[in-house]
Scaffold this motif. Structure first.
Motif, short mmCIF file in Angstrom:
data_model
loop_
_atom_site.label_atom_id
_atom_site.label_comp_id
_atom_site.label_asym_id
_atom_site.label_seq_id
_atom_site.Cartn_x
_atom_site.Cartn_y
_atom_site.Cartn_z
N GLY A 1 0.86 -1.28 -0.03
CA GLY A 1 0.12 -0.03 0.07
C GLY A 1 0.69 1.28 -0.15
N ASN A 2 0.06 2.51 -0.11
CA ASN A 2 0.87 3.70 0.13
C ASN A 2 1.23 4.16 1.48
N TYR A 3 2.03 5.08 1.67
CA TYR A 3 2.39 5.59 2.64
C TYR A 3 1.29 6.03 3.65
N GLU A 4 0.35 6.68 3.04
CA GLU A 4 -1.08 6.97 3.95
C GLU A 4 -1.55 5.79 4.72
N PHE A 5 -1.61 4.66 3.90
CA PHE A 5 -2.17 3.51 4.31
C PHE A 5 -1.48 2.74 5.33
N MET A 6 -0.09 2.84 5.10
CA MET A 6 0.75 2.40 6.36
C MET A 6 0.80 2.93 7.31
N GLN A 7 0.56 4.28 7.42
CA GLN A 7 0.45 5.03 8.81
C GLN A 7 -0.82 4.42 9.58
N ILE A 51 4.82 -3.93 9.87
CA ILE A 51 4.75 -3.59 8.31
C ILE A 51 6.19 -4.46 7.76
N SER A 52 5.79 -5.39 7.02
CA SER A 52 6.91 -6.28 6.48
C SER A 52 7.42 -6.02 5.24
N PHE A 53 8.62 -6.17 4.77
CA PHE A 53 9.27 -5.71 3.40
C PHE A 53 9.75 -6.92 2.76
N ASN A 64 8.22 3.91 2.13
CA ASN A 64 7.48 3.32 3.28
C ASN A 64 8.81 2.61 4.26
N ALA A 65 9.96 2.08 3.52
CA ALA A 65 10.85 1.54 4.41
C ALA A 65 11.61 2.77 5.23
N GLN A 66 11.63 3.70 4.76
CA GLN A 66 12.40 4.79 5.45
C GLN A 66 11.53 5.51 6.51
N ALA A 67 10.09 5.20 6.46
CA ALA A 67 9.37 5.98 7.33
C ALA A 67 8.90 5.21 8.33
N VAL A 68 8.72 3.81 8.20
CA VAL A 68 8.22 2.91 9.14
C VAL A 68 8.97 2.97 10.61
N VAL A 81 17.17 -2.19 3.11
CA VAL A 81 16.54 -1.35 4.13
C VAL A 81 17.43 -0.54 4.83
N ALA A 82 18.40 -1.08 5.34
CA ALA A 82 19.54 -0.55 6.00
C ALA A 82 20.16 0.66 5.26
N GLU A 83 20.41 0.39 4.02
CA GLU A 83 20.72 1.58 2.93
C GLU A 83 19.81 2.48 3.00
N LEU A 84 18.42 2.21 2.86
CA LEU A 84 17.47 3.29 2.60
C LEU A 84 17.23 4.14 3.94
N ARG A 85 17.72 3.70 4.95
CA ARG A 85 17.52 4.32 6.31
C ARG A 85 18.86 4.92 6.61
N GLY A 86 19.90 4.61 6.23
CA GLY A 86 21.24 5.09 6.59
C GLY A 86 21.47 4.71 7.65
N ILE A 87 21.43 3.38 8.00
CA ILE A 87 21.65 2.65 9.44
C ILE A 87 22.52 1.27 9.13
#
Ligand SMILES: [Zn+2]
Length: 256
Positions: free
Chosen positions: A158-164, A173-175, A190-194, A230-236
């Motif tokens: 789904g999109n970001y709004e539905f994820m929230q 939320i599983s990727f 989504n992976a950056q915002a979850v 996911v790590a790369e996208l979040r910079g962690i």
């Protein structure tokens, strides 16, 4: 390799893995993937899932449910219940809604979905949710179970709004491999915002391609590719994604 990953959704019960399973599990272990939540999806896969869980206790973690694609089959809820009551069951699923044109009629899907949600609430089991082209309907139904059912939006599309909105209901939320693709902007966002305490990783093997591998060749070891992206996208650090997602899975599925 010290980090440990839990693939929170992989169909090691798929006939595609029948002859290769020991190697698949060994390759996963070498990539740090040591836990596999394996959801049944139809009547035949219930037994196969239980058999696999007995063969690999503590590694193959079984979940039982009827997928919306099989909503038209004659479902025996007593049989389903007997699997759900087994000692090693970690979840109910995979269940959900799929409003693709070739899927069973929507009212039939909604009926078996809500019956299984009722079982999850009664048995206090988390649910593994499949949702395709049905996010609003699924959200409206889940809202009615607020506080009574927990679980995962598996391979969330789904999109970001539905994820929230699903996060607000308490869901994780599983990727999957979808997030590893270069142009998958919606998934990247989504992976950056979850929130980190709601993040899980999975492969849905053998049905979702990663950037490096075609769908039919995806195995649980590719969970590391998902976590790395996911790590790369979040910079962690990659290790942090492993630690957090494995911890989240342990908490949600009450693993030792
Ligand atoms: Zn699945």
């Amino acid at each position: 390799m010290d980090q440990v990953l839990i693939d929170t959704h992989c169909h090691l019960n798929d006939p595609a893995f029948e002859s290769t399973l020991p190697d698949v599990i060994e390759r996963a272990g070498a990539a740090g993937v040591r836990g596999f939540i394996v959801p049944a999806y139809d009547r035949v896969s219930l037994k196969r899932t239980a058999d696999l869980a007995s063969l690999y206790p503590g590694a193959i973690l079984p979940s039982y449910g009827i997928h919306p694609w099989y909503a038209g089959d004659n479902i025996n809820y007593d049989i389903l219940l007997s699997y759900l009551r087994r000692q090693d069951t970690v979840a109910l699923g995979e269940i959900g809604l799929d409003f693709a044109p070739d899927a069973p009629p929507e009212p039939t899907q909604i009926e078996i979905f809500t019956r299984q949600l009722n079982l999850a609430r009664e048995l206090n089991l988390p649910v593994l949710l499949h949702c395709r082209n049905a996010h609003d309907t699924l959200y409206q139904i889940l809202k009615g179970y607020w506080g009574g059912v927990q679980g995962v939006m598996h391979s969330f599309s789904g999109n970001y709004e539905f994820m929230q909105r699903f996060i607000d209901l308490g869901f994780s939320i599983s990727f999957s491999g979808s997030v590893t693709r270069k142009r998958a902007k919606k998934y990247h966002r989504n992976a950056q915002a979850v929130p980190l305490d709601r993040l899980l990783v999975e492969t849905d093997a053998p049905s979702i391609a990663t950037e490096s591998t075609v769908a039919s060749a995806v195995e649980p070891r590719h969970c590391a590719e998902v976590a790395r992206k996911v790590a790369e996208l979040r910079g962690i650090p990659f290790e942090e994604v492993c630690t957090r997602t494995a911890g989240n899975a342990r908490r949600l599925f009450r693993l030792p």
